[in-house]
Design a protein around this motif. Structure first.
Motif: not given
Length: 321
Positions: A207, A229, A236
């Motif tokens: 992340g 991710e 995002r």
């Protein structure tokens, strides 16, 4: 004051790990290696609960500094014999008071819990492997998302992390090191990787908001870079901004960065990457032990869609160490 030789030696050791320096805390490298264990244990006993309880449990720390938001570097495994070392770097809002309980009381966010889970998974995968995992809160992360837009804290952290890497290489020159940065911690490991010794073979972001670079190759031409991710990770939605003093460039899991993409099946949100049962934890274990996820490429570099469950590329011949 008349000090004995033992008293003077003890004070010198405390100064060496930044425990009794006057004034505001500066980024402190954990350079004393395992010789710091008794010193940090004494400091934790003096600090009282809950830190005294940690010392009573026999937990081992390279660094303990309760001033301000606090700093700590805890070791899982035997660092004196480890030939595979993983360093976990947390992100925004991480403090010493949440080191065990997790930000907001959520255990999966706790650096100590994450290090425990990873160490157990490594030992389960290969009981004979000589591994050590470090929960590295050796810097002062930003307190919130707005302050995380700047890179000052990460740059200080990268300097401190570089000091740790220097100590590891000096004491365990044949070991390989995997750096793992979560969220803002990805920026710390990215900045540190640029000048890291060759023993740092792999950089992993979970992340990650950015690494201070726009291409994976900037972190080291011969260094493997991995990124995870989750599809519902809020990171995002963070725009790839690069302005003076603001933003951290392209996300490591974004198309075009060039990282090997780790699977995220079973991973949810921004803090679920090291939860047992998720695909990312299993892949990270493989990377740390072998330099590869052991799977064929499905999505790599500019061809992948971040957040998907595609497997990462296996390291080519002669690359895994």
């Amino acid at each position: 004051m008349n000090w004995t030789r033992a008293t003077r030696a003890g004070l010198a050791a405390l100064l060496g790990v930044g425990l009794v320096l006057p004034g505001p805390a500066e980024p402190v490298a954990a350079g004393a290696f395992v010789e710091a264990y008794p010193v940090t244990a004494a400091a934790m006993r003096a600090a009282g609960p809950p830190y005294a309880d940690w010392a009573a449990q026999g937990r081992r720390f390279l660094l303990f500094d309760p001033r301000g938001d606090g700093r700590a570097v805890e070791v899982r495994g035997d660092l004196t014999t480890a030939d595979r070392i993983v360093v976990l770097v947390p992100g925004v809002g991480s403090t010493l008071r949440d080191f065990d309980r997790g930000l907001g009381g959520v255990a999966r966010r706790a650096p100590a819990v994450q290090a425990d889970e990873l160490y157990r998974a490594l030992r389960a995968a290969d009981p004979n492997a000589r591994v050590a995992v470090l929960a590295w809160l050796g810097y002062d992360p930003p307190d919130g998302v707005l302050t995380a837009a700047g890179s000052t804290d990460a740059r200080h952290g990268a300097v401190a992390l570089g000091g740790l890497l220097g100590a590891l290489v000096a004491h365990r020159p044949a070991a390989t090191v995997t750096l793992v940065g979560h969220s803002y911690g990805a920026l710390v490991v990215g900045l540190a990787a640029a000048d890291a010794p060759a023993q740092v073979t792999d950089v992993v972001t979970l992340g990650g908001i950015g690494t201070g670079a726009d291409r994976a190759t900037a972190l080291g031409a011969d260094r493997r870079v991995w990124a995870a991710e989750a599809a519902d990770d809020w990171v995002r939605r963070v725009p790839a901004v690069r302005l003076p003093g603001l933003g951290h460039g392209r996300r490591p899991a974004a198309p075009g960065f060039g990282a090997h993409i780790l699977p995220v099946t079973g991973v949810h949100g921004h803090d679920g990457y090291l939860v047992p049962g998720g695909a990312t934890l299993a892949a990270l274990v493989s990377v740390a032990l072998t330099g590869s996820t052991g799977t064929r490429p499905a999505t790599v570099g500019g061809d992948h869609q971040p957040g998907g469950s595609g497997a990462a590329r296996t390291a080519g011949p002669g690359v895994a160490r």
